[in-house]
Design an enzyme around this catalytic site. Structure first.
Site, PDB file in Angstrom:
ATOM      1  N   GLU A 115      -9.222 -36.151  17.097  1.00 59.35           N
ATOM      2  CA  GLU A 115      -8.178 -35.268  17.790  1.00 59.35           C
ATOM      3  C   GLU A 115      -8.615 -35.382  19.650  1.00 59.35           C
ATOM      4  O   GLU A 115      -9.614 -35.320  19.680  1.00 59.35           O
ATOM      5  CB  GLU A 115      -8.410 -33.808  17.267  1.00 59.35           C
ATOM      6  CG  GLU A 115      -8.082 -33.422  16.122  1.00 59.35           C
ATOM      7  CD  GLU A 115      -6.679 -33.616  15.950  1.00 59.35           C
ATOM      8  OE1 GLU A 115      -5.839 -33.409  16.969  1.00 59.35           O
ATOM      9  OE2 GLU A 115      -5.923 -33.831  14.850  1.00 59.35           O
ATOM     10  N   HIS A 167      -0.486 -39.419  15.411  1.00 58.84           N
ATOM     11  CA  HIS A 167       0.123 -38.699  14.352  1.00 58.84           C
ATOM     12  C   HIS A 167       1.638 -38.896  14.505  1.00 58.84           C
ATOM     13  O   HIS A 167       2.204 -38.736  13.041  1.00 58.84           O
ATOM     14  CB  HIS A 167      -0.039 -37.112  14.800  1.00 58.84           C
ATOM     15  CG  HIS A 167      -1.443 -36.456  14.512  1.00 58.84           C
ATOM     16  ND1 HIS A 167      -1.872 -35.665  15.178  1.00 58.84           N
ATOM     17  CD2 HIS A 167      -2.142 -36.992  13.331  1.00 58.84           C
ATOM     18  CE1 HIS A 167      -3.184 -35.238  14.531  1.00 58.84           C
ATOM     19  NE2 HIS A 167      -3.383 -36.363  13.611  1.00 58.84           N
TER      20      HIS A 167
END
Length: 200
Positions: free
Chosen positions: A62, A109
């Site tokens: 992330e 993503h």
């Protein structure tokens, strides 16, 4: 999330049922949240190159950035600082080496869940990562354009929602125009990426 700290707090909350192996702050600091050998909950419902359940077969990073959810005051997407990207590249290359991950399996993503996700966004420097040895970027365009659906499927995209898959592809490979439309340039770039991926 509104901030990196908010995101970190959420990923550390067992009730949230969301996590990643690493988080990279704007200043380049890296936090390890889950051992790489263990499953983290970062991909969600996803698919790449025919594989499902990517949480069980991937290492998730992330990257702190407001993206489309928290743009700057002028409406532009917040940049990824150079130090942050340098850390992402260093971390990513180490992970690839440890696990012998093919270059065609380095994804965002939006690549693996195009109908649900738009991060890391069209402002993420994929070309810079490729220049640093992390992922691929076509240097030569294919002479001919192929059917977009075929090219996207060959690359690895789930094409049930072709408009979402096209937008995800454009977000990564043609960031100047993200509209989900199958125009000639998008088809040509998609054929170029498909050809490049086929060579690895």
């Amino acid at each position: 999330m509104t901030s990196g700290q908010a995101a970190l707090d959420r990923m550390c909350d067992a009730d949230a049922a969301v996590s990643a192996h690493y988080m990279v702050w704007e200043n380049g600091d890296v936090v390890c949240l889950v051992d790489e050998e263990k499953r983290a909950w970062h991909a969600g419902v996803s698919s790449w190159q025919g594989d499902q359940d990517l949480n069980s077969r991937s290492v998730g990073i992330e990257i702190v950035n407001g993206g489309h959810d928290w743009p700057m005051e002028d409406g532009k997407l917040p940049p990824y600082p150079a130090g942050q990207i340098a850390s992402v590249i260093e971390l990513g290359k180490a992970i690839v080496e440890r696990w012998q991950i093919p270059q065609v399996r380095i994804v965002g993503h939006s690549d693996i869940a195009p109908a649900r996700k738009i991060d890391p966004g069209e402002h993420f420097p994929w070309a810079k990562l490729a220049q640093s040895g992390l992922g691929l970027w076509p240097l030569v365009l294919a002479e001919k354009e192929g059917p977009l659906e075929k090219s996207l499927a060959q690359i690895g995209y789930e094409i049930k929602d072709i408009s979402a898959a096209t937008s995800a592809f454009q977000r990564r490979w043609r960031p100047a125009r993200v509209d989900g439309e199958s125009d000639s340039e998008t088809r040509q770039i998609a054929q170029s990426v498909a050809d490049l991926y086929a060579s690895f």
